[in-house]
Enzyme design. Structure first.
Site, mmCIF file in Angstrom:
data_model
loop_
_atom_site.group_PDB
_atom_site.id
_atom_site.type_symbol
_atom_site.label_atom_id
_atom_site.label_comp_id
_atom_site.label_asym_id
_atom_site.label_seq_id
_atom_site.Cartn_x
_atom_site.Cartn_y
_atom_site.Cartn_z
ATOM 1 C CE LYS A 171 -3.965 1.873 2.640
ATOM 2 N NZ LYS A 171 -4.761 1.701 3.883
ATOM 3 C CB SER A 205 -7.952 3.975 2.892
ATOM 4 O OG SER A 205 -7.110 3.268 3.799
ATOM 5 C CB SER A 254 -8.130 1.001 5.690
ATOM 6 O OG SER A 254 -8.882 2.182 5.714
HETATM 7 N N1 GLN Z 1 -12.792 4.272 6.439
HETATM 8 C C1 GLN Z 1 -12.122 4.677 7.645
HETATM 9 C C2 GLN Z 1 -11.800 6.135 7.589
HETATM 10 O O1 GLN Z 1 -12.112 6.737 6.627
HETATM 11 C C3 GLN Z 1 -10.947 3.828 7.861
HETATM 12 C C4 GLN Z 1 -9.649 4.406 7.483
HETATM 13 C C5 GLN Z 1 -8.506 3.489 7.704
HETATM 14 O O2 GLN Z 1 -8.633 2.426 8.300
HETATM 15 N N2 GLN Z 1 -7.368 3.914 7.254
HETATM 16 O O3 GLN Z 1 -11.267 6.703 8.492
#
Ligand code: GLN
EC number: 6.3.5.7
Length: 509
Positions: free
Chosen positions: A81, A156, A180
């Site tokens: 990532k 994400s 994420s």
């Molecule tokens: N969807 C969550 C957010 O927008 C999770 C983000 C993450 O785990 N990096 O904060």
């Protein structure tokens, strides 16, 4: 069994490499060919390191030819990532503000991948600074879900999930601050683990919310996930919150797949209203399969989970607003000059850079976090959210007195359409309702496929949570469930994905 190497499990790749039936170069080249054929449609990668990855693969083959002692995973390629620093490779975090930044060092987990001889294919797409549930907030355009290219692959880490589901890499690294790793796994029919907080070093991750961030393994099977977990886990003196203990026995647990006598707690608050019927149905069936495999089931009550989302969306923006202050146009990446100013001040350059360098969601969260931390509101917002965080951890403590693991659907729905929730931040935030509590409490969690929702034919995810440092339990339960499900399906869920076979053809057309 197929001859197309990209369809193999990482475990089988590792095995064949060790037996010298295939070479690391051949395996890497197969993935590069697959990337060339399909990534134009899926857009999982932000950067593919063709020369570097082949050189790394060749080094493994050479070492094997010299009969050197190699790691079991040596030669198995991986995607990382883009939030993870990779020496000499672009690391943008999905943001315009980091365009052109090439880190001078590797994150600890990358150092571990390299030490294990795992060639790095490239960097995967993500929501900007890991803020989002769809990858639509990437400054470089969204990734697509291989099950349906009009749908999101989660976020994400949607680059890392779609890379697996479209067979462009057998393994990937994700990060999970609020879900994420798990939510993208859920909506793409893949597997992902958020280890216990501190279980994998955060050194070299671009920080989103430091008290929540956790890197972890993503794969197509539970065993593959465990194999990767074992490579990247462990103590790191460079990370002050790193756990000073050996990596949990995740591989052995995955191989045992033993749930006999295990107490499975179904979290009452993580089901019912708001959960899609097909998601709930596959979840209920999966629980029944675990009972068949020898587990017992109890219902557990976690009353404070109803406040988890609200607390998270105060704590995360607060920490993010502080972490993102380092993007000041002086140290990394982009520098934009204000228009029509002859001799701009540092503040003016900073403002101009942030204006064009940050996207809407990032600006929204910086403003929210700065407000929540401001002296007049600190107690009412940030302070209050921290108290709720403690209550959620206590809910978990009580639940783990009567259950060895807790389970729930990973995400309330299957993959939604690209564009569907983009203009509605609250609807986007609701995707994390079941994953966020684990981050607030620092405990480990896994998502694995539980089937396809009847109403739309899309993958559904099953979440397993365990007490801190007991990550191996995720793998024992996940592996047992996977075994039952795969024997029912007569193969991996991904073999049922309708567009996979045609993704390449679409590009060729
Ligand atoms: N969807 C969550 C957010 O927008 C999770 C983000 C993450 O785990 N990096 O904060």
């Amino acid at each position: 069994m197929t001859n197309d190497l990209t369809r193999w499990s990482a475990a089988r790749m590792a095995d064949s490499l060790a037996r010298r039936e295939i070479s690391a170069v051949e395996l890497t080249q197969a993935h590069l060919d697959r990337i060339a054929a399909v990534d134009g449609s899926v857009h999982s990668y932000l950067h593919v390191d063709e020369t570097g990855v082949l050189a790394q693969a060749r080094a493994v083959d050479d070492a094997r030819a010299r009969n050197e002692d190699l790691h079991v995973m040596a030669g198995v390629p991986i995607a990382v990532k883009d939030v993870v620093a990779t020496e000499g490779l672009p690391t943008t975090c999905g943001s315009r503000i980091l365009s052109g930044w090439i880190p001078p060092y590797d994150a600890t987990l990358v150092t571990k991948l390299k030490a294990a001889g795992m060639p790095i294919l490239g960097k995967t797409n993500m929501d900007e600074f890991a803020m989002g549930s769809s990858t639509e907030h990437s400054a470089y355009g969204p990734s697509r879900n291989p099950w349906d290219l009009e749908r999101i692959p989660g976020g994400s880490g949607g680059g890392s999930s779609s890379v697996l589901a479209s067979f462009q890499a057998p393994l990937a690294i994700g990060t999970d601050t609020g879900g994420s790793i798990r939510q993208p796994a859920s909506v793409t029919g893949t597997v992902g683990t958020k280890p216990t907080y501190g279980g994998v070093s955060r050194y070299g991750l671009v920080a989103l919310a430091s008290s929540l961030d956790q890197a972890g393994p993503c794969a197509r099977t539970v065993l593959d996930t465990a194999l990767l977990h074992a490579v990247i886990g462990g103590y790191d003196p460079r990370d002050s919150t790193s756990i000073h203990a050996p990596v949990p026995e995740v591989v052995r647990a995955a191989q045992s797949a033993d749930v006999s006598g295990m107490r499975i707690g179904v979290v009452k608050q993580l089901s019912g209203e708001g959960y899609q019927a097909g998601v709930q149905a596959r979840f209920n069936e999966a629980v029944a399969l675990l009972v068949d495999a020898g587990a017992t089931v109890v219902e557990v009550d976690c009353p404070n989970f109803q406040y988890a989302l609200a607390a998270y969306y105060l704590i995360l923006p607060s920490e993010a607003s502080s972490n993102l202050a380092r993007f000041d146009a002086m140290r990394y990446g982009l520098r934009a000059l204000p228009e029509g100013v002859d001799d701009p001040s540092a503040e003016q350059v900073m403002a101009a850079t942030r204006e064009v360098g940050f996207g809407a969601e990032v600006k929204r969260r910086i403003i929210l976090g700065t407000y929540a931390l401001s002296s007049g509101y600190y107690d009412a917002y940030y302070g209050q959210a921290q108290k709720v965080r403690r209550l959620i951890a206590q809910d978990f403590d009580r639940a783990f007195e009567v259950a060895d693991v807790l389970v729930s659907p990973t995400a309330p729905t299957t993959a939604f359409k690209i564009g569907e929730k983009l203009d509605d931040p609250l609807a986007m935030y609701l995707n994390d309702v079941a994953t966020i509590p684990a981050n607030l409490a620092g405990i480990p969690g896994m998502s694995l496929p539980s089937g396809l929702a009847t109403e739309d034919g899309l993958p559904t995810g099953f979440q397993i949570l365990a007490p801190a440092t007991k990550d191996e339990r995720l793998y024992a339960v996940g592996s047992a469930l996977e075994r039952e499900l795969v024997s029912r399906w007569g193969g991996h869920l991904l073999e049922k994905a309708p567009t996979l076979a045609t993704v390449g053809a679409e590009v060729a057309r």
